[in-house]
Design a protein around this motif. Structure first.
Motif, mmCIF file in Angstrom:
data_model
loop_
_atom_site.group_PDB
_atom_site.id
_atom_site.type_symbol
_atom_site.label_atom_id
_atom_site.label_comp_id
_atom_site.label_asym_id
_atom_site.label_seq_id
_atom_site.Cartn_x
_atom_site.Cartn_y
_atom_site.Cartn_z
ATOM 1 N N ARG A 103 0.841 -1.202 0.000
ATOM 2 C CA ARG A 103 0.000 0.000 0.000
ATOM 3 C C ARG A 103 0.879 1.255 0.000
ATOM 4 O O ARG A 103 1.758 1.389 0.862
ATOM 5 N N PRO A 104 0.677 2.174 -0.930
ATOM 6 C CA PRO A 104 1.510 3.383 -0.983
ATOM 7 C C PRO A 104 1.350 4.210 0.286
ATOM 8 O O PRO A 104 0.232 4.324 0.834
ATOM 9 N N GLU A 116 -6.578 19.258 4.520
ATOM 10 C CA GLU A 116 -5.638 18.765 5.540
ATOM 11 C C GLU A 116 -5.267 17.306 5.265
ATOM 12 O O GLU A 116 -4.090 16.931 5.364
ATOM 13 N N TRP A 117 -6.266 16.498 4.944
ATOM 14 C CA TRP A 117 -5.982 15.085 4.669
ATOM 15 C C TRP A 117 -5.098 14.938 3.424
ATOM 16 O O TRP A 117 -4.148 14.141 3.430
ATOM 17 N N PHE A 118 -5.400 15.699 2.385
ATOM 18 C CA PHE A 118 -4.578 15.607 1.160
ATOM 19 C C PHE A 118 -3.154 16.093 1.432
ATOM 20 O O PHE A 118 -2.186 15.562 0.883
ATOM 21 N N GLY A 119 -3.033 17.118 2.288
ATOM 22 C CA GLY A 119 -1.697 17.587 2.644
ATOM 23 C C GLY A 119 -0.913 16.517 3.374
ATOM 24 O O GLY A 119 0.295 16.348 3.144
ATOM 25 N N ALA A 143 3.245 12.319 3.390
ATOM 26 C CA ALA A 143 3.603 10.908 3.594
ATOM 27 C C ALA A 143 4.286 10.303 2.375
ATOM 28 O O ALA A 143 4.863 9.215 2.466
ATOM 29 N N GLY A 144 4.190 10.976 1.240
ATOM 30 C CA GLY A 144 4.852 10.470 0.028
ATOM 31 C C GLY A 144 3.942 10.285 -1.157
ATOM 32 O O GLY A 144 4.407 9.976 -2.268
ATOM 33 N N LEU A 145 2.642 10.483 -0.973
ATOM 34 C CA LEU A 145 1.702 10.320 -2.090
ATOM 35 C C LEU A 145 1.571 11.669 -2.814
ATOM 36 O O LEU A 145 0.509 12.291 -2.851
ATOM 37 N N ASP A 155 1.529 13.102 -6.104
ATOM 38 C CA ASP A 155 1.388 12.871 -7.533
ATOM 39 C C ASP A 155 0.323 13.789 -8.098
ATOM 40 O O ASP A 155 -0.198 14.674 -7.403
ATOM 41 N N VAL A 156 0.019 13.605 -9.382
ATOM 42 C CA VAL A 156 -0.940 14.478 -10.067
ATOM 43 C C VAL A 156 -2.314 14.413 -9.412
ATOM 44 O O VAL A 156 -2.988 15.432 -9.234
ATOM 45 N N LEU A 157 -2.731 13.213 -9.007
ATOM 46 C CA LEU A 157 -4.065 13.043 -8.436
ATOM 47 C C LEU A 157 -4.187 13.808 -7.117
ATOM 48 O O LEU A 157 -5.162 14.531 -6.894
ATOM 49 N N THR A 158 -3.203 13.670 -6.258
ATOM 50 C CA THR A 158 -3.233 14.398 -4.985
ATOM 51 C C THR A 158 -3.171 15.904 -5.227
ATOM 52 O O THR A 158 -3.924 16.679 -4.616
#
Length: 743
Positions: free
Chosen positions: A677-678, A701-704, A709-711, A713-716
């Motif tokens: 799991r990434p 806040e969650w996306f930040g 954490a390392g995710l 990418d374009v989607l985030t």
């Protein structure tokens, strides 16, 4: 319709069907006739004609090289003089002057003319232009004296000076000839013979303009012949034509200016002024004819005595002097090869003196040749029933046409292209044979052709085991089918930078690998749409149980993951070969569609087993969604429900794609469930929940956290940007749906 098509598939016929053969033969013949008669320049047909005729020039009878024409070449050795002893250079006034950079001192030309005429030369042509007076008046005076001494025996060069740039600046096109410091003038014209370099037919010289007239149309034709109006527009070229007309009228208002070949031929008594054709084609001598003698050799006393017999080698000869050095770039393409301009003048002179001109075939010959070939092919196809024998006869007659055209070139001095008759004979004959053969075999092969169009092993097996059920499906049946679309990102722009051969090769490698993954996972390749692939699962399954739909979804996702891995391997190989890598997008959806044998019926039969319906369109739109989120695979919520226990997925969005009313939840597949799991995925999914509930601050806040954490990418990043925009301008109503405005 399918049942009827299969039932009629065993009909046989072995007769020559004139209802097919005649229209096919005469249709092909009519197209050729239009190509030869309708279009003025005849395009590639004229180009092909010239290839045959140029081959006759290369391999056919050549003109005899005249022994009374000698060329002195301004070559690299004469520029360097590195093959001479210093003492030899010091002994010659001309050689010492030739040590100066180009253009040489006019003393060189004075010394050359004196030496040539002292040796008994009849005429000398200097393919050199003299622009303006020399810096040393004594040099001009010396050359002037020699020219006056040998008046009427020397041809000098002149040329047009100017360009579209000079016109834009307000300058005029000028005819540059010998300055008055070396050549007397009177009443606005030169009184002595001068030369204009007028070669006809553009890049490849096959004929020479014997007289430069004042006709405006022909002046403009000349501008076109020298290469797309010399880079000018048509309007600029017309202005240049007017300038040239005025300039030539100033030089020779009545008679025009004769070419070198015309002037020299008349001067030595060979005649030429009475020739009827102004731009005749002529027969060339061998490509190696008129080899140039290095000009500096005539000034070396030891060579003058040993090689030229103290000038006897030049007695009663015509001497042409011109550039043969590579740096001077005075070379022209001809049917027999590339040669220096001064050598081309020698070939043209020989043609004028020997009357070695070529007649052109009548204007009507191409149409007559096409008609002859068309009628002859129809007779052969009708009378000779064995296709192989008919082909051999067609080729034999084609060879006879070629031999006849070659004989006309060698024996009659006429350029007659064998292409119109040969092309009509072969194309019409092959078309007639093909039409007749297809007519005989069409019914016999209809069933086999129908079966072989479908390459999926699963489809073939079910078709052969249940013909009646197959007939029902071919007539149209509703099925639940899983549809996959894949497409290469940016392929159009990539293709513009590739050669057609490289593009096709790379695309075939890619498609072969992708199709392999589909077939391995029990899919059916429905079609290729350029670089896109459409694949199906479940279209041929007669039983539509839930277990089958789940298996179809699993196989489609497994196939997509295999395509992803296969592309990674291909990109590694292409990278090592220096080839651009591919990036793809894939979309998968499962839904109800109509399966059937769809297409056009006889006589324009073109049918394929395919699927149509809203679910097909949605799968195609999902493939386009991958561009928005920077991922290579997107699946619909329907597919996710069937595979979520076996594959690790990530929420992508709730989207309303173009052309749809209801939103669709979409996911991207990370890999099988055993995939690690990434980092940050859990925080990301919490952010998706908050986002869809309209809690943009909390979602941000969650996306930040997911990014930290390392995710990252374009989607985030897309969701972070959306949250910031929505916080700045909160919507009145919020349903969590993102509307796609592009396909």
């Amino acid at each position: 319709m399918a049942r009827k098509s299969l039932a009629n598939g065993t009909g046989l016929s072995d007769s020559v069907s004139q209802t097919v053969v005649l229209p096919v033969i005469f249709g092909v013949g009519l197209l050729l006739a239009l190509g030869y008669g309708w279009f003025g320049d005849r395009g590639w047909l004229a180009w092909m004609d010239r290839q045959f005729l140029d081959e006759f020039h290369r391999r056919g009878v050549k003109a005899v090289e005249r022994e009374d024409v000698v060329i002195l070449g301004i070559d690299d050795a004469s520029f360097k003089l590195d093959g001479l002893w210093p003492e030899e250079i010091e002994e010659s006034v001309a050689l010492k002057a030739m040590q100066r950079p180009w253009p040489w001192s006019r003393v060189v030309w004075a010394e050359l003319l004196e030496r040539m005429f002292a040796a008994g030369v009849k005429v000398v042509f200097l393919d050199v232009t003299f622009k303006g007076p020399s810096l040393d008046p004594a040099e001009d005076e010396r050359l002037r004296e020699v020219l006056q001494k040998h008046a009427g025996k020397v041809v000098l060069g002149m040329n047009f000076e100017g360009s579209s740039a000079s016109l834009s600046a307000g300058s005029r096109i000028r005819l540059t000839g010998p300055p008055e410091s070396i050549w007397e003038s009177g009443e606005g014209r030169w009184d002595g013979p001068v030369h204009l370099n007028f070669w006809a037919e553009g890049e490849v010289v096959r004929k020479v303009s014997l007289l430069a007239t004042l006709e405006e149309a022909e002046l403009k034709d000349y501008l076109g012949a020298v290469g797309d109006y010399g880079g000018m527009s048509v309007e600029e070229a017309e202005k240049v034509g007017d300038e040239l007309e005025v300039e030539m009228a100033r030089v020779n208002p009545q008679d025009g200016i004769p070419s070198v070949a015309m002037w020299v031929a008349n001067k030595v008594g060979a005649g030429g002024a009475e020739l009827e054709l102004r731009e005749p084609r002529f027969r060339f001598a061998d490509a190696g004819a008129y080899p140039p003698v290095s000009i500096h050799e005539v000034f070396v006393e030891s060579l003058w005595e040993s090689n030229f017999g103290s000038g006897e080698a030049f007695r009663d000869k015509v001497v042409f002097v011109g550039a043969t050095a590579s740096v001077m770039q005075d070379f022209h393409s001809t049917p027999v090869g590339r040669m220096a301009g001064v050598q081309l003048h020698a070939h043209a002179l020989a043609a004028v003196m020997d009357r070695n001109f070529l007649k052109e075939a009548p204007r009507w010959w191409p149409l007559a040749g096409v008609g002859m070939g068309m009628l002859l092919s129809w007779a052969l196809v009708t009378l000779i029933r064995q296709p192989v024998v008919c082909l051999l006869v067609l080729w034999g007659v084609s060879v006879a046409l070629l031999v006849g055209a070659w004989w006309a070139f060698d024996g009659l001095s006429m350029e007659v292209s064998p292409l119109p008759g040969g092309l009509a004979l072969n194309l019409c004959g092959l078309a007639g044979l093909s039409g007749n053969y297809l007519t005989q075999m069409r019914e016999k092969k209809k069933l086999r052709r129908f079966l072989e169009r479908y390459t999926s092993p699963e489809f073939v097996k079910e078709m052969m085991s249940d013909r009646e059920g197959l007939y029902t499906m071919l007539g149209g049946a509703e099925r639940t089918v899983t549809v996959l679309f894949s497409d290469v990102r940016g392929f159009t722009s990539m293709a513009e930078e590739m050669s057609p051969a490289d593009m096709v090769k790379q695309l075939n490698e890619y498609l072969s690998s992708m199709v392999e993954q589909v077939i391995r996972h029990r899919g059916l390749v429905d079609k290729f749409i350029g670089d896109a692939v459409m694949a199906l699962w479940g279209s041929t399954r007669l039983l539509q149980a839930e277990g089958g739909r789940r298996e179809d979804a699993r196989q489609s996702v497994e196939s997509a993951l295999a395509m992803r891995a296969a592309l990674t391997r291909l990109n590694e190989q292409w990278r090592k070969r220096g080839i651009a890598e591919f990036k793809i997008g894939m979309g998968i959806h499962q839904g109800n569609v109509v399966v059937g044998n769809i297409g056009s019926a006889a006589p324009y039969e073109k049918m394929d087993l395919t699927v149509i319906g809203d679910s097909v369109n949605l799968a195609s739109r999902l493939e386009g969604v991958t561009k928005e989120y920077g991922v290579d695979l997107v699946i619909s919520g329907t597919v996710w429900e069937l595979v979520k226990d076996e594959y690790l997925c990530r929420s992508a969005d709730l989207v309303r794609v173009k052309g749809k009313v209801l939103p669709v939840e979409v996911f991207t597949v990370i890999g099988p469930m055993v995939t690690a799991r990434p980092p940050g995925l859990k925080d990301y999914e919490k952010g998706i929940v908050s986002y869809r509930e309209g809690k943009f601050v909390e979602a941000l806040e969650w996306f930040g956290k997911a990014r930290e954490a390392g995710l990252d990418d374009v989607l985030t990043s897309t969701y972070i940007s959306r949250c910031e925009a929505l916080m700045a301008s909160p919507p009145e109503k919020w349903d969590g749906v993102f509307v796609m405005t592009k396909k």
